[in-house]
Design a protein around this motif. Structure first.
Motif, PDB file in Angstrom:
ATOM      1  N   LEU A   1       0.853  -1.044  -0.145  1.00  0.00           N
ATOM      2  CA  LEU A   1       0.055   0.093  -0.209  1.00  0.00           C
ATOM      3  C   LEU A   1       0.883   1.115   0.009  1.00  0.00           C
ATOM      4  CD1 LEU A   1      -2.824  -1.240   2.491  1.00  0.00           C
ATOM      5  CD2 LEU A   1      -3.089  -0.696   0.124  1.00  0.00           C
ATOM      6  N   ASP A   2       1.946   1.193   0.743  1.00  0.00           N
ATOM      7  CA  ASP A   2       2.768   2.314   0.731  1.00  0.00           C
ATOM      8  C   ASP A   2       3.514   2.417  -0.696  1.00  0.00           C
ATOM      9  OD1 ASP A   2       2.574   3.024   3.480  1.00  0.00           O
ATOM     10  OD2 ASP A   2       4.501   1.962   4.058  1.00  0.00           O
ATOM     11  N   SER A   3       3.818   1.409  -1.263  1.00  0.00           N
ATOM     12  CA  SER A   3       4.267   1.519  -2.731  1.00  0.00           C
ATOM     13  C   SER A   3       3.345   2.154  -3.684  1.00  0.00           C
ATOM     14  CB  SER A   3       4.723   0.156  -3.406  1.00  0.00           C
ATOM     15  OG  SER A   3       5.752  -0.219  -2.731  1.00  0.00           O
ATOM     16  N   ILE A   4       1.868   1.662  -3.495  1.00  0.00           N
ATOM     17  CA  ILE A   4       0.983   2.214  -4.453  1.00  0.00           C
ATOM     18  C   ILE A   4       0.786   3.830  -4.053  1.00  0.00           C
ATOM     19  CG2 ILE A   4      -1.372   2.263  -4.727  1.00  0.00           C
ATOM     20  CD1 ILE A   4      -1.405  -0.978  -4.309  1.00  0.00           C
ATOM     21  N   ASN A   5       0.693   4.050  -2.711  1.00  0.00           N
ATOM     22  CA  ASN A   5       0.578   5.659  -2.536  1.00  0.00           C
ATOM     23  C   ASN A   5       1.505   6.627  -2.840  1.00  0.00           C
ATOM     24  OD1 ASN A   5      -1.830   4.891  -1.181  1.00  0.00           O
ATOM     25  ND2 ASN A   5      -1.112   4.505   0.707  1.00  0.00           N
ATOM     26  N   ALA A   6       2.833   5.803  -3.181  1.00  0.00           N
ATOM     27  CA  ALA A   6       3.884   6.696  -3.248  1.00  0.00           C
ATOM     28  C   ALA A   6       4.044   6.595  -5.003  1.00  0.00           C
ATOM     29  CB  ALA A   6       5.334   6.065  -2.953  1.00  0.00           C
ATOM     30  N   ALA A   7       3.609   5.820  -5.721  1.00  0.00           N
ATOM     31  CA  ALA A   7       3.439   6.046  -7.123  1.00  0.00           C
ATOM     32  C   ALA A   7       3.408   7.297  -7.928  1.00  0.00           C
ATOM     33  CB  ALA A   7       2.253   4.910  -7.814  1.00  0.00           C
ATOM     34  N   ARG A   8       4.278   7.374  -8.939  1.00  0.00           N
ATOM     35  CA  ARG A   8       4.170   8.802  -9.536  1.00  0.00           C
ATOM     36  C   ARG A   8       3.856   8.436 -11.125  1.00  0.00           C
ATOM     37  NH1 ARG A   8       9.434  12.145  -7.594  1.00  0.00           N
ATOM     38  NH2 ARG A   8       8.982  12.072  -5.165  1.00  0.00           N
ATOM     39  N   ASP A   9       4.228   7.403 -11.674  1.00  0.00           N
ATOM     40  CA  ASP A   9       4.065   7.059 -13.196  1.00  0.00           C
ATOM     41  C   ASP A   9       2.891   6.069 -13.396  1.00  0.00           C
ATOM     42  OD1 ASP A   9       4.278   7.076 -15.819  1.00  0.00           O
ATOM     43  OD2 ASP A   9       6.144   6.579 -15.826  1.00  0.00           O
ATOM     44  N   TYR A  10       3.190   5.055 -13.030  1.00  0.00           N
ATOM     45  CA  TYR A  10       2.165   3.950 -13.243  1.00  0.00           C
ATOM     46  C   TYR A  10       2.113   2.761 -12.026  1.00  0.00           C
ATOM     47  CZ  TYR A  10       6.459   1.470 -15.202  1.00  0.00           C
ATOM     48  OH  TYR A  10       7.745   0.984 -15.470  1.00  0.00           O
ATOM     49  N   VAL A  11       1.102   1.935 -12.137  1.00  0.00           N
ATOM     50  CA  VAL A  11       0.788   0.788 -11.171  1.00  0.00           C
ATOM     51  C   VAL A  11       0.425  -0.343 -11.963  1.00  0.00           C
ATOM     52  CG1 VAL A  11      -0.402  -0.128  -9.020  1.00  0.00           C
ATOM     53  CG2 VAL A  11       0.590   2.413  -9.084  1.00  0.00           C
ATOM     54  N   TYR A  12       0.966  -1.646 -11.871  1.00  0.00           N
ATOM     55  CA  TYR A  12       0.301  -2.582 -12.555  1.00  0.00           C
ATOM     56  C   TYR A  12       0.126  -3.670 -11.169  1.00  0.00           C
ATOM     57  CZ  TYR A  12       2.783  -0.812 -16.552  1.00  0.00           C
ATOM     58  OH  TYR A  12       3.152  -0.091 -17.623  1.00  0.00           O
ATOM     59  N   PHE A  13      -1.152  -3.886 -11.071  1.00  0.00           N
ATOM     60  CA  PHE A  13      -1.765  -5.067  -9.873  1.00  0.00           C
ATOM     61  C   PHE A  13      -2.202  -6.001 -10.900  1.00  0.00           C
ATOM     62  CE2 PHE A  13      -5.002  -5.781  -7.000  1.00  0.00           C
ATOM     63  CZ  PHE A  13      -4.186  -6.334  -5.928  1.00  0.00           C
ATOM     64  N   GLU A  14      -1.841  -7.285 -10.201  1.00  0.00           N
ATOM     65  CA  GLU A  14      -2.556  -8.602 -10.703  1.00  0.00           C
ATOM     66  C   GLU A  14      -2.567  -9.431  -9.471  1.00  0.00           C
ATOM     67  OE1 GLU A  14      -1.603 -12.153 -14.030  1.00  0.00           O
ATOM     68  OE2 GLU A  14      -0.387 -10.250 -13.921  1.00  0.00           O
ATOM     69  N   THR A  15      -3.770 -10.146  -9.351  1.00  0.00           N
ATOM     70  CA  THR A  15      -3.977 -11.099  -8.016  1.00  0.00           C
ATOM     71  C   THR A  15      -5.200 -12.128  -8.633  1.00  0.00           C
ATOM     72  OG1 THR A  15      -4.651 -11.204  -5.822  1.00  0.00           O
ATOM     73  CG2 THR A  15      -5.962  -9.746  -7.237  1.00  0.00           C
ATOM     74  N   TYR A  16      -4.911 -13.446  -7.892  1.00  0.00           N
ATOM     75  CA  TYR A  16      -5.820 -14.343  -8.204  1.00  0.00           C
ATOM     76  C   TYR A  16      -7.274 -14.157  -7.445  1.00  0.00           C
ATOM     77  CZ  TYR A  16      -7.890 -19.267  -8.335  1.00  0.00           C
ATOM     78  OH  TYR A  16      -8.914 -20.176  -8.454  1.00  0.00           O
ATOM     79  N   ILE A  17      -6.952 -14.159  -6.069  1.00  0.00           N
ATOM     80  CA  ILE A  17      -8.041 -13.630  -5.231  1.00  0.00           C
ATOM     81  C   ILE A  17      -8.051 -12.405  -4.723  1.00  0.00           C
ATOM     82  CG2 ILE A  17      -9.460 -14.484  -2.902  1.00  0.00           C
ATOM     83  CD1 ILE A  17      -8.550 -17.615  -3.560  1.00  0.00           C
ATOM     84  N   TRP A  18      -9.336 -12.066  -4.678  1.00  0.00           N
ATOM     85  CA  TRP A  18      -9.106 -10.261  -4.211  1.00  0.00           C
ATOM     86  C   TRP A  18     -10.604 -10.339  -3.285  1.00  0.00           C
ATOM     87  CZ3 TRP A  18      -8.390  -5.471  -7.646  1.00  0.00           C
ATOM     88  CH2 TRP A  18      -8.267  -4.391  -6.774  1.00  0.00           C
ATOM     89  N   LYS A  19     -10.384 -10.541  -2.027  1.00  0.00           N
ATOM     90  CA  LYS A  19     -11.573 -10.160  -1.264  1.00  0.00           C
ATOM     91  C   LYS A  19     -12.187  -8.904  -0.938  1.00  0.00           C
ATOM     92  CE  LYS A  19     -11.496 -14.535   0.013  1.00  0.00           C
ATOM     93  NZ  LYS A  19     -12.478 -15.613  -0.378  1.00  0.00           N
ATOM     94  N   SER A  20     -13.500  -8.847  -0.737  1.00  0.00           N
ATOM     95  CA  SER A  20     -14.106  -7.393  -0.809  1.00  0.00           C
ATOM     96  C   SER A  20     -14.334  -7.263   0.727  1.00  0.00           C
ATOM     97  CB  SER A  20     -15.499  -7.368  -1.322  1.00  0.00           C
ATOM     98  OG  SER A  20     -16.302  -8.322  -0.640  1.00  0.00           O
ATOM     99  N   ASP A  21     -13.224  -7.718   1.709  1.00  0.00           N
ATOM    100  CA  ASP A  21     -13.264  -7.153   3.054  1.00  0.00           C
ATOM    101  C   ASP A  21     -12.332  -5.809   3.251  1.00  0.00           C
ATOM    102  OD1 ASP A  21     -10.720  -8.151   2.691  1.00  0.00           O
ATOM    103  OD2 ASP A  21     -11.055 -10.034   3.722  1.00  0.00           O
ATOM    104  N   GLU A  22     -12.053  -5.514   4.475  1.00  0.00           N
ATOM    105  CA  GLU A  22     -11.412  -4.461   4.774  1.00  0.00           C
ATOM    106  C   GLU A  22     -10.067  -4.265   4.177  1.00  0.00           C
ATOM    107  OE1 GLU A  22      -9.462  -2.318   8.900  1.00  0.00           O
ATOM    108  OE2 GLU A  22     -10.469  -4.342   9.067  1.00  0.00           O
ATOM    109  N   VAL A  23      -9.462  -5.287   4.113  1.00  0.00           N
ATOM    110  CA  VAL A  23      -7.782  -5.289   3.268  1.00  0.00           C
ATOM    111  C   VAL A  23      -8.252  -5.342   1.736  1.00  0.00           C
ATOM    112  CG1 VAL A  23      -6.039  -6.498   2.640  1.00  0.00           C
ATOM    113  CG2 VAL A  23      -6.760  -6.443   5.012  1.00  0.00           C
ATOM    114  N   GLY A  24      -9.116  -5.685   1.318  1.00  0.00           N
ATOM    115  CA  GLY A  24      -9.276  -5.676  -0.061  1.00  0.00           C
ATOM    116  C   GLY A  24      -9.790  -4.268  -0.500  1.00  0.00           C
ATOM    117  N   GLN A  25     -10.614  -3.810   0.467  1.00  0.00           N
ATOM    118  CA  GLN A  25     -11.107  -2.418   0.244  1.00  0.00           C
ATOM    119  C   GLN A  25     -10.038  -1.223   0.258  1.00  0.00           C
ATOM    120  OE1 GLN A  25     -14.097  -1.622  -0.720  1.00  0.00           O
ATOM    121  NE2 GLN A  25     -13.574   0.176  -1.256  1.00  0.00           N
TER     122      GLN A  25
END
Length: 423
Positions: free
Chosen positions: A83-107
């Motif tokens: 999350l720190d890395s995403i928040n510090a991004a300036r140009d681009y973010v590539y994110f890929e996952t198999y399971i992504w829960k809609s819970d607190e962490v997922g949100q």
């Protein structure tokens, strides 16, 4: 002559019908047994207490080429840094996952990705539809500023391994110099109740993981109702030949499955020790033969598996290998009180791998997977330290103990054995 053949035809017809009936009855019985095991496991897990397990702090260390590597064994540590890395991004973010829960962490991840896109960062997201069938589809609604690719539930009306592989990969790339890869899915369950392994590389070698994401993203979409093609991503710059890690990718669309061969080659080179940690141990004949050959030549072969995984049927199929493994010199250690979901190996204090692929057919010849391969004593030393830490939470299974299990358990393993090639 026709009258003589007629009784034989009737006899063959009866035999064929009897065979089909027995086969169908056996298949139905196997399905019933697997359903019963699964239902019982769901009930059992509802009453399971959360138990802490040993972890190793993800302290970054230097590897070749001006890169730094961190290895995570506790989900919350990983999520905080991602999350720190995403928040510090300036140009681009590539994110890929198999399971992504809609819970607190997922949100938290969804909010961070949307916030990045709203401040002008190019955000590209991939998730697997099958892996998230129990998640409310509304969770995966994103603003137009987020480029979204769904790995389809059904890729082709004609069943085939090539067109039906799941996207089992888990990776994050930020600005080309910060990348993550490993076994952790996204969700609160995995933050503190699962023992998994993930890696982070900071430096030029992050481009190896970025390249894996870009190649997948740029493939032509498939499916019964394929979406419009998304804008293509540029290949990463500066990928030289002298890199401290190689990312091996199983890609069903291309019929390419190098991770299995990577393991076979490494095991074949082993001279002193092989340390494997895997969530689901359902190896094929070649992998078991390679492990047995290593044990015969005096290599110390140790494997950590969960005492009880999150897939009870996979446990029963895996147990069908235990007798032969133990009788031929492979040592098995059962991780206690928590699910160990790692997919790692280290050999002879030199070679190591961290990734998404399990030692089963689905990972090694079915799914989209990615494993980083290292030939670096510093990485091997860290993974050996993690292995030793995990052993403090394991019970070694001996051959005598295993053979003293109940006859019912032995019969169940034998009854389900024909399903091993499917998993």
């Amino acid at each position: 002559m026709n009258s003589d053949a007629s009784p034989w035809r009737r006899l063959l017809g009866r035999a064929r019908r009897a065979f089909n009936w027995v086969t169908g009855l056996t298949l139905a019985g196997q399905v019933v047994v697997m359903l019963a095991l699964s239902i019982n496991d769901v009930i059992r897990r509802r009453h399971r207490k959360v138990r802490r397990f040993p972890t190793v702090a993800p302290e970054p260390f230097a590897i070749a080429g001006g890169n730094r590597l961190s290895i995570y064994t506790f989900g919350q540590d990983l999520y905080d840094d991602m999350l720190d890395s995403i928040n510090a991004a300036r140009d681009y973010v590539y994110f890929e996952t198999y399971i992504w829960k809609s819970d607190e962490v997922g949100q938290q991840f969804k909010d961070a990705l949307i916030a990045a896109s709203e401040r002008g960062v190019r955000v590209h997201v991939v998730y697997d539809v099958f892996g998230n069938m129990v998640v409310d589809p509304r969770f995966f609604e994103f603003p137009a500023s987020v480029q979204l690719r769904r790995h389809p539930l059904i890729s082709s009306p004609v069943p085939s391994v090539r067109m039906s592989g799941r996207d089992h990969r888990k990776m994050l790339v930020v600005d080309g110099h910060d990348a993550y890869l490993g076994g952790y899915n996204i969700g609160s369950l995995y933050a503190d109740r699962w023992r998994d392994t993930h890696m982070r590389v900071q430096g030029p070698a992050a481009g190896e993981i970025e390249n894996a994401f870009v190649d997948y993203w740029n493939m032509k979409p498939v499916g019964l109702m394929p979406p419009k093609s998304l804008p293509k991503l540029p290949d990463p710059d500066g990928r030289g030949w002298d890199t401290p890690l190689v990312v091996h990718r199983n890609t069903p669309r291309w019929r390419v499955y190098p991770i299995r061969n990577m393991y076979l080659e490494a095991i074949d080179r082993a001279e002193h020790r092989i340390l494997l940690t895997h969530a689901y141990l359902i190896p094929d004949d070649d992998l078991t033969a390679a492990l047995f050959a290593a044990a015969r030549r005096g290599v110390d072969v140790r494997i950590i598996v969960p005492a009880q995984s999150n897939h009870v049927v996979a446990d029963w199929l895996s147990r069908g290998f235990y007798d032969e493994l133990l009788s031929k010199g492979v040592r098995l250690f059962l991780f206690q009180g928590a699910m160990v979901h790692a997919k790692t190996a280290t050999i002879d204090g030199v070679w190591s791998t961290i990734g998404t692929a399990n030692l089963d057919r689905l990972s090694l010849s079915g799914n989209y997977e990615a494993n980083a391969e290292f030939t670096d004593p510093a990485v091997a030393t860290k993974l050996e330290q993690i292995f030793e830490s995990d052993l403090t939470n394991c019970i070694e299974l001996t051959l005598d103990q295993w053979r003293s299990r109940s006859k019912v358990a032995q019969a169940t393993e034998a009854f389900l054995a024909p399903w091993r090639p499917v998993f």
